[in-house]
Design an enzyme around this catalytic site. Structure first.
Site, PDB file in Angstrom:
ATOM      1  N   HIS A   1      64.911  26.547   2.213  1.00 16.92           N
ATOM      2  CA  HIS A   1      65.626  25.289   1.979  1.00 16.92           C
ATOM      3  C   HIS A   1      65.723  24.928   0.495  1.00 16.92           C
ATOM      4  CE1 HIS A   1      65.447  24.965   6.246  1.00 16.92           C
ATOM      5  NE2 HIS A   1      65.752  23.679   6.308  1.00 16.92           N
TER       6      HIS A   1
ATOM      7  N   TYR B   1      89.393 -15.394 -18.593  1.00 15.62           N
ATOM      8  CA  TYR B   1      88.436 -15.141 -17.506  1.00 15.62           C
ATOM      9  C   TYR B   1      87.227 -14.321 -17.956  1.00 15.62           C
ATOM     10  CZ  TYR B   1      91.723 -16.680 -13.837  1.00 15.62           C
ATOM     11  OH  TYR B   1      92.555 -17.406 -13.022  1.00 15.62           O
TER      12      TYR B   1
ATOM     13  N   PHE C   1      65.030  10.005   8.707  1.00 10.98           N
ATOM     14  CA  PHE C   1      65.371  10.679   7.459  1.00 10.98           C
ATOM     15  C   PHE C   1      66.790  10.397   7.000  1.00 10.98           C
ATOM     16  CE2 PHE C   1      65.679  13.814  11.022  1.00 10.98           C
ATOM     17  CZ  PHE C   1      67.037  13.694  11.221  1.00 10.98           C
TER      18      PHE C   1
ATOM     19  N   GLU D   1      73.810  18.584  12.702  1.00 15.15           N
ATOM     20  CA  GLU D   1      73.815  17.456  11.771  1.00 15.15           C
ATOM     21  C   GLU D   1      75.283  17.098  11.487  1.00 15.15           C
ATOM     22  OE1 GLU D   1      71.329  18.867   8.581  1.00 15.15           O
ATOM     23  OE2 GLU D   1      69.678  19.276   9.972  1.00 15.15           O
TER      24      GLU D   1
END
Length: 501
Positions: free
Chosen positions: A88, A282, A331, A415
């Site tokens: 990973h 402004y 998560f 996912e």
């Protein structure tokens, strides 16, 4: 306030203010005894659970993501976790700021200390060892979807715990194995679920968010001060900052901004003198409303981030006292992805209104010379710094586009909706970097304009700032290399502490 020498992880909730103090004081971390017991209690439960349970437990006795139906034997549980960290570790791009890496270590140690993650005590101790010794793993800024937390950057962060990856220590890079050898540490042998506990979580997003909050609040204070200086340079009116007008539209940030400007301008000869004009544009008149709205947004982001950094965001979550291991979605980065995008839009607006004030100052209005130089035509003066400000304001409009609007399916469809919270978090730094340029340009213009109001004096606070600034950047009589003055002003701001009492 006394220096905070040590802080015990797990002894209290973390807050933005506490984290800033820990960073500024160089505080060393320890583990509180209560946290140590919680961590061990959860680890003992998980060991018994894996020894005696035949029911698959996601990420503990199964593969990950779409491989959740693949059973892993008891003998391979440790290998599974080590493989997870290696496979990973896919963060890519630009190395992450060292402060963000330190924050990632701090936030992960805190999250694991709550005792719902099933890690070993020694794993948390090693994370703290890295923090205390400024051993900063090599992490890059891209690669996270903010889906199963921040898998890729957190994997890179924790590779050195198992003797892999690389770290920056004392300004030099070392391999994970080298740094362990230098300190005489053995690689952590990850137990069941530990790799998943380290990699699941929102600590990359949250660390970037905390760093952006620290820098963002500093920019809010800078733009309040420089906005007040621009108001003086423009010979603006104080009435829009009176408390009565804020109270009939009582947004907290608006009320706060009006009060801040009254304090900054207290004692000014310029603001007190009779004005010929009835109204200001402004970009001056609506400062309480605009700056105030930014502050309200920042306060909201702070509240959400406080909840996030004191939460358990890995998966599955272990509840030892309830005999449960629950696979859920804590998560997922959506709660902070949305507010990071909100923060980006708000911070961008600080630069947007600042550039408009800069533009008003160079138009040759209210007794100021065109482009803020005595001989416009022969000199271009402050013409092009406004171009530069406009350029980075435009770029910030691009960065303010919400990252959380996007989603790309990952993990073979498992996912299928991701938050892109990491992208929302990291682009905040790009917005803030541009704000620093815009702030420098406004300070340059405001100071030049105030000097054209002499012999009148501004407030004691502004005159103190002017005195310090003029030691670094002089009044511009004739054309100079403006790039150098912009850089000198940015350097001045790097060491400038805005204190509005």
């Amino acid at each position: 306030m006394a220096k905070l020498e040590t802080y015990a992880i797990g002894s209290s909730l973390l807050t933005y203010d506490l984290i800033e103090k820990i960073l500024n004081d160089g505080t060393k971390l320890t583990i509180s005894e209560e946290a140590r017991q919680k961590i061990q209690h959860c680890r003992d439960f998980l060991d018994k659970k894996t020894d005696n349970n035949t029911v698959p437990i996601y990420g503990v006795t199964t593969g990950f993501g779409s491989l959740c139906n693949k059973h892993i034997s008891r003998e391979e549980l440790s290998t599974l976790q080590e493989n997870l960290v290696k496979s990973h570790s896919c963060s890519v791009g630009t190395p992450v700021d060292k402060v963000v890496v330190k924050l990632m270590l701090l936030l992960k140690a805190h999250a694991l200390s709550m005792g719902f993650s099933g890690v070993q005590v020694q794993t948390v101790e090693r994370i703290i060892d890295f923090y205390n010794n400024d051993i900063l793993p090599e992490v890059f800024d891209r690669g996270s979807l903010g889906a199963s937390g921040d898998l890729a950057p957190l994997a890179n962060l924790f590779l050195p715990l198992i003797g892999e990856g690389a770290v920056n220590w004392k300004g030099e890079y070392h391999s994970g194995k080298e740094i362990l050898d230098i300190f005489g540490w053995k690689p952590i042998k990850l137990q069941s679920k530990e790799g998943l506990a380290l990699l699941n979580g929102t600590q990359f997003m949250s660390a970037n968010g905390i760093k952006a909050l620290i820098d963002g609040w500093h920019m809010v204070n800078c733009f309040d001060l420089f906005g007040a200086m621009s108001l003086e340079a423009f010979d603006g009116r104080i009435e829009p900052f009176w408390d009565c007008i804020q109270q009939v539209r009582p947004h907290k940030g608006q009320i706060e901004t009006g009060a801040v400007f009254r304090r900054i301008l207290e004692g000014s000869e310029i603001i007190k003198r009779e004005k010929e004009h009835v109204q200001d544009p402004y970009s001056f008149r609506c400062i309480p409303q605009v700056h105030g709205a930014v502050k309200d947004a920042m306060h909201h982001v702070t509240e959400v981030l406080h909840i996030e950094i004191n939460s358990v965001t890995d998966n599955p979550t272990v509840f030892p006292d309830d005999d449960l291991v629950v696979s859920g979605g804590n998560f997922h980065g959506e709660p902070i992805a949305l507010v990071f995008d909100y923060m980006g839009v708000a911070l961008h607006e600080l630069g947007n209104i600042s550039e408009r004030r800069v533009a008003q100052l160079i138009m040759g209005l209210r007794g100021l010379p065109e482009f803020l130089v005595a001989k416009p035509g022969l000199n271009s003066g402050f013409m092009i710094p406004q171009y530069a400000a406009a350029s980075v304001v435009s770029q910030n409009k691009m960065y303010a586009w919400p990252a959380s609007c996007d989603s790309i399916v990952s993990s073979n469809g498992q996912e299928d909706l991701v938050s892109m919270g990491a992208n929302a978090a990291t682009k905040l730094h790009k917005i803030i970097d541009n704000l620093k340029i815009i702030a420098a340009i406004e300070l340059m213009n405001a100071a030049q304009g105030i000097d054209f109001r002499r012999p009148l004096k501004s407030s004691p606070l502004i005159e103190k700032v002017m005195e310090a600034y003029r030691k670094e950047v002089p009044f511009v009589e004739d054309d100079v290399v403006m790039k150098d003055y912009i850089q000198k002003t940015q350097d001045f701001l790097e060491h400038f502490d805005v204190v509005i009492e």
